[in-house]
Design a protein around this motif. Sequence first.
Motif, PDB file in Angstrom:
ATOM      1  N   PRO A 181       0.831  -1.213   0.000  1.00  0.00           N
ATOM      2  CA  PRO A 181       0.000   0.000   0.000  1.00  0.00           C
ATOM      3  C   PRO A 181       0.865   1.263   0.000  1.00  0.00           C
ATOM      4  CG  PRO A 181       0.011  -1.015   2.170  1.00  0.00           C
ATOM      5  CD  PRO A 181       0.802  -1.908   1.281  1.00  0.00           C
ATOM      6  N   HIS A 182       0.333   2.354  -0.537  1.00  0.00           N
ATOM      7  CA  HIS A 182       1.099   3.600  -0.585  1.00  0.00           C
ATOM      8  C   HIS A 182       0.762   4.536   0.569  1.00  0.00           C
ATOM      9  CE1 HIS A 182       3.050   2.736  -4.362  1.00  0.00           C
ATOM     10  NE2 HIS A 182       1.893   2.280  -4.808  1.00  0.00           N
ATOM     11  N   ALA A 183      -0.173   4.138   1.433  1.00  0.00           N
ATOM     12  CA  ALA A 183      -0.544   5.000   2.555  1.00  0.00           C
ATOM     13  C   ALA A 183       0.665   5.222   3.465  1.00  0.00           C
ATOM     14  CB  ALA A 183      -1.674   4.351   3.349  1.00  0.00           C
ATOM     15  N   LYS A 184       0.832   6.456   3.986  1.00  0.00           N
ATOM     16  CA  LYS A 184       1.879   6.709   4.984  1.00  0.00           C
ATOM     17  C   LYS A 184       1.516   5.924   6.237  1.00  0.00           C
ATOM     18  CE  LYS A 184       3.844  10.828   5.669  1.00  0.00           C
ATOM     19  NZ  LYS A 184       3.887  12.296   5.888  1.00  0.00           N
ATOM     20  N   SER A 185       2.455   5.118   6.708  1.00  0.00           N
ATOM     21  CA  SER A 185       2.075   4.189   7.772  1.00  0.00           C
ATOM     22  C   SER A 185       2.396   4.701   9.171  1.00  0.00           C
ATOM     23  CB  SER A 185       2.746   2.843   7.530  1.00  0.00           C
ATOM     24  OG  SER A 185       4.136   3.022   7.442  1.00  0.00           O
ATOM     25  N   GLY A 186       3.106   5.840   9.275  1.00  0.00           N
ATOM     26  CA  GLY A 186       3.299   6.449  10.589  1.00  0.00           C
ATOM     27  C   GLY A 186       4.544   5.990  11.328  1.00  0.00           C
ATOM     28  N   VAL A 187       4.834   6.677  12.432  1.00  0.00           N
ATOM     29  CA  VAL A 187       6.106   6.453  13.132  1.00  0.00           C
ATOM     30  C   VAL A 187       6.162   5.118  13.867  1.00  0.00           C
ATOM     31  CG1 VAL A 187       6.620   8.921  13.366  1.00  0.00           C
ATOM     32  CG2 VAL A 187       5.372   7.753  15.198  1.00  0.00           C
ATOM     33  N   VAL A 188       5.025   4.608  14.311  1.00  0.00           N
ATOM     34  CA  VAL A 188       5.070   3.360  15.085  1.00  0.00           C
ATOM     35  C   VAL A 188       5.503   2.194  14.192  1.00  0.00           C
ATOM     36  CG1 VAL A 188       3.733   1.684  16.411  1.00  0.00           C
ATOM     37  CG2 VAL A 188       3.373   4.133  16.779  1.00  0.00           C
ATOM     38  N   ARG A 189       4.900   2.089  13.008  1.00  0.00           N
ATOM     39  CA  ARG A 189       5.283   1.005  12.105  1.00  0.00           C
ATOM     40  C   ARG A 189       6.708   1.189  11.596  1.00  0.00           C
ATOM     41  NH1 ARG A 189      -0.028   1.897  10.646  1.00  0.00           N
ATOM     42  NH2 ARG A 189      -1.437   0.210  11.200  1.00  0.00           N
ATOM     43  N   LYS A 190       7.075   2.443  11.310  1.00  0.00           N
ATOM     44  CA  LYS A 190       8.396   2.699  10.726  1.00  0.00           C
ATOM     45  C   LYS A 190       9.540   2.420  11.713  1.00  0.00           C
ATOM     46  CE  LYS A 190      10.976   6.258   8.175  1.00  0.00           C
ATOM     47  NZ  LYS A 190      11.071   7.715   7.979  1.00  0.00           N
ATOM     48  N   TYR A 191       9.343   2.755  12.988  1.00  0.00           N
ATOM     49  CA  TYR A 191      10.446   2.666  13.958  1.00  0.00           C
ATOM     50  C   TYR A 191      10.115   1.730  15.124  1.00  0.00           C
ATOM     51  CZ  TYR A 191      12.305   6.704  11.484  1.00  0.00           C
ATOM     52  OH  TYR A 191      12.792   7.541  10.526  1.00  0.00           O
ATOM     53  N   ARG A 192       9.293   0.742  14.854  1.00  0.00           N
ATOM     54  CA  ARG A 192       8.775  -0.085  15.945  1.00  0.00           C
ATOM     55  C   ARG A 192       9.874  -0.711  16.811  1.00  0.00           C
ATOM     56  NH1 ARG A 192       4.057  -4.371  14.840  1.00  0.00           N
ATOM     57  NH2 ARG A 192       3.335  -4.658  16.989  1.00  0.00           N
ATOM     58  N   ASP A 193      10.980  -1.125  16.168  1.00  0.00           N
ATOM     59  CA  ASP A 193      12.062  -1.780  16.926  1.00  0.00           C
ATOM     60  C   ASP A 193      12.792  -0.814  17.854  1.00  0.00           C
ATOM     61  OD1 ASP A 193      12.942  -0.476  14.623  1.00  0.00           O
ATOM     62  OD2 ASP A 193      14.748  -1.694  14.477  1.00  0.00           O
ATOM     63  N   ARG A 194      12.563   0.488  17.694  1.00  0.00           N
ATOM     64  CA  ARG A 194      13.228   1.473  18.549  1.00  0.00           C
ATOM     65  C   ARG A 194      12.267   2.114  19.546  1.00  0.00           C
ATOM     66  NH1 ARG A 194      18.060   3.719  16.168  1.00  0.00           N
ATOM     67  NH2 ARG A 194      18.628   2.590  14.284  1.00  0.00           N
ATOM     68  N   LEU A 195      11.045   1.575  19.603  1.00  0.00           N
ATOM     69  CA  LEU A 195      10.000   2.169  20.459  1.00  0.00           C
ATOM     70  C   LEU A 195       9.540   1.171  21.519  1.00  0.00           C
ATOM     71  CD1 LEU A 195       7.858   3.898  17.666  1.00  0.00           C
ATOM     72  CD2 LEU A 195       9.428   4.997  19.269  1.00  0.00           C
ATOM     73  N   PRO A 196       8.875   1.669  22.580  1.00  0.00           N
ATOM     74  CA  PRO A 196       8.301   0.766  23.577  1.00  0.00           C
ATOM     75  C   PRO A 196       7.327  -0.213  22.905  1.00  0.00           C
ATOM     76  CG  PRO A 196       8.016   3.081  24.228  1.00  0.00           C
ATOM     77  CD  PRO A 196       8.583   3.087  22.857  1.00  0.00           C
ATOM     78  N   GLY A 197       7.135  -1.374  23.505  1.00  0.00           N
ATOM     79  CA  GLY A 197       6.321  -2.428  22.905  1.00  0.00           C
ATOM     80  C   GLY A 197       4.866  -2.036  22.690  1.00  0.00           C
ATOM     81  N   ILE A 198       4.375  -2.325  21.485  1.00  0.00           N
ATOM     82  CA  ILE A 198       2.972  -2.061  21.152  1.00  0.00           C
ATOM     83  C   ILE A 198       2.432  -3.263  20.385  1.00  0.00           C
ATOM     84  CG2 ILE A 198       1.383  -0.611  19.807  1.00  0.00           C
ATOM     85  CD1 ILE A 198       3.504   1.673  20.195  1.00  0.00           C
ATOM     86  N   PRO A 199       1.354  -3.893  20.873  1.00  0.00           N
ATOM     87  CA  PRO A 199       0.794  -5.037  20.153  1.00  0.00           C
ATOM     88  C   PRO A 199       0.207  -4.607  18.803  1.00  0.00           C
ATOM     89  CG  PRO A 199      -0.381  -4.637  22.249  1.00  0.00           C
ATOM     90  CD  PRO A 199       0.638  -3.567  22.106  1.00  0.00           C
ATOM     91  N   ASP A 200       0.231  -5.511  17.811  1.00  0.00           N
ATOM     92  CA  ASP A 200      -0.271  -5.197  16.461  1.00  0.00           C
ATOM     93  C   ASP A 200      -1.619  -4.490  16.474  1.00  0.00           C
ATOM     94  OD1 ASP A 200       1.863  -6.118  15.047  1.00  0.00           O
ATOM     95  OD2 ASP A 200       1.083  -8.175  14.853  1.00  0.00           O
ATOM     96  N   GLY A 201      -2.545  -5.031  17.249  1.00  0.00           N
ATOM     97  CA  GLY A 201      -3.913  -4.527  17.220  1.00  0.00           C
ATOM     98  C   GLY A 201      -4.083  -3.132  17.802  1.00  0.00           C
ATOM     99  N   ALA A 202      -3.044  -2.635  18.492  1.00  0.00           N
ATOM    100  CA  ALA A 202      -3.191  -1.335  19.170  1.00  0.00           C
ATOM    101  C   ALA A 202      -2.498  -0.194  18.426  1.00  0.00           C
ATOM    102  CB  ALA A 202      -2.647  -1.435  20.592  1.00  0.00           C
ATOM    103  N   ILE A 203      -1.895  -0.489  17.274  1.00  0.00           N
ATOM    104  CA  ILE A 203      -1.162   0.579  16.566  1.00  0.00           C
ATOM    105  C   ILE A 203      -2.123   1.635  16.024  1.00  0.00           C
ATOM    106  CG2 ILE A 203       0.295   1.138  14.588  1.00  0.00           C
ATOM    107  CD1 ILE A 203       1.635  -1.553  14.890  1.00  0.00           C
ATOM    108  N   VAL A 204      -1.866   2.882  16.424  1.00  0.00           N
ATOM    109  CA  VAL A 204      -2.689   4.003  15.976  1.00  0.00           C
ATOM    110  C   VAL A 204      -1.821   4.920  15.122  1.00  0.00           C
ATOM    111  CG1 VAL A 204      -4.122   5.918  16.703  1.00  0.00           C
ATOM    112  CG2 VAL A 204      -3.869   3.929  18.186  1.00  0.00           C
ATOM    113  N   SER A 205      -2.334   5.293  13.964  1.00  0.00           N
ATOM    114  CA  SER A 205      -1.575   6.226  13.128  1.00  0.00           C
ATOM    115  C   SER A 205      -2.508   7.093  12.299  1.00  0.00           C
ATOM    116  CB  SER A 205      -0.647   5.463  12.180  1.00  0.00           C
ATOM    117  OG  SER A 205      -0.046   6.378  11.278  1.00  0.00           O
ATOM    118  N   LEU A 206      -2.123   8.351  12.143  1.00  0.00           N
ATOM    119  CA  LEU A 206      -2.798   9.230  11.184  1.00  0.00           C
ATOM    120  C   LEU A 206      -1.824   9.600  10.070  1.00  0.00           C
ATOM    121  CD1 LEU A 206      -4.743  11.533  13.694  1.00  0.00           C
ATOM    122  CD2 LEU A 206      -5.755   9.889  12.103  1.00  0.00           C
ATOM    123  N   GLY A 207      -0.750   8.785   9.927  1.00  0.00           N
ATOM    124  CA  GLY A 207       0.238   9.077   8.882  1.00  0.00           C
ATOM    125  C   GLY A 207       1.242  10.141   9.295  1.00  0.00           C
ATOM    126  N   GLU A 208       1.502  10.218  10.628  1.00  0.00           N
ATOM    127  CA  GLU A 208       2.447  11.214  11.137  1.00  0.00           C
ATOM    128  C   GLU A 208       3.893  10.869  10.745  1.00  0.00           C
ATOM    129  OE1 GLU A 208       0.522   9.158  13.094  1.00  0.00           O
ATOM    130  OE2 GLU A 208       2.185   7.737  13.286  1.00  0.00           O
TER     131      GLU A 208
END
Length: 349
Positions: A1-28
């Motif tokens: 997909p071409h949608a901007k996926s946001g900072v959580v998906r892009k940098y997930r390995d460098r961020l506190p743990g977030i389960p798949d179902g809880a990822i929130v993004s507005l394309g930031e």
Amino acid sequence: PHAKSGVVRKYRDRLPGIPDGAIVSLGEGDTPLIEAPRVSELAGARVYLKFEGANPTGSFKDRGMAVAMSRALAAGNRACVCASTGNTAASAAAYAARVGIRCFVVVPAGGVALGKAVQVLAHGARIVQIEGSFDEALRLSRRAAAELDGVALVNSVNPDRIAGQKTAAFEVCEALGRAPEALAIPVGNAGNITAYWKGFCEWSGPAPRMLGFQAAGAAPLVLGRAVERPETVASAIRIGDPASREGALRAVGESGGEINAVTDAEILEAQALLARAEGVFCEPASAAAVAGLLKLAREGRSPGGTVVAVLTGHGLKDPDAVKSRAELPEPVPADFGALAARISGETEP
Ligand code: F0G
């Protein structure tokens, strides 16, 4: 997909743990790094603008809010609260709407720029205007989150916010291929300078000198003491007792940087320069970073090299800051001759 996926998906390995179902993004995130030739000339350095006004709600707060709101959702919170001078409120309101939890924002009465207040209303958040300062609003919000059930605090004293905001430093390093020699950034509650420094320290290679700038009437970190009644045209950074003071002092101490003050006149001049000579419209608080670079250059203390100035929020946030200085002219008849004369009069070689 071409949608901007946001900072959580892009940098997930460098961020506190977030389960798949809880990822929130507005394309930031993924905001532009814009060359600024005119500012560069005046600042005696190669200046780039990290334009955080390009985030979904128009400020850098969206980076941290995506992480904080994802984590609040994962933890089962039903509501969130924050104190704000406006941008945190607008961002929290949007992300809470996205997640479907209630949002309460506590703000200094009369202290929030029009665009930000309108955003909060549009997203259906509850706005509590207190007869007091941002600093008092933060004390009350912290207590509300601590004592009331299921209410997450989404101010930058929440480490999830800092973790999200550090992603801007990663983007700067990716775009330049290395860190700049210096980073110029406005400082209010001091969460963002803390976050950038964390990001640069986690990136490999040399880190930049951190140059923080406060408004002269709200400069507790320059004065070395809290300011009881902070006052500045830059309402976003009208803060007298920054919660992340230690983080800011560590950033400038460890990087060989400094925190300086700029006057409201210098802030508004830099805002106009950016808008008129670079085509980039930021809010007054953001312009403090560029005002600071110009001031250092005038003092013969330009950092030189490559410098990134963080433009934290969009100019549309605060329409009154411009409107109070430049009135719209009266309407004239719809007459081509008058228009042609006006254009010719102003485009003579
Ligand atoms: N620039 C803008 C546009 C801001 O909104 C803020 C902070 C800052 C700079 C300073 O960042 O607080 O991390 O040092 N705004 C907060 C708010 C206080 O409530 O929106 P900081």
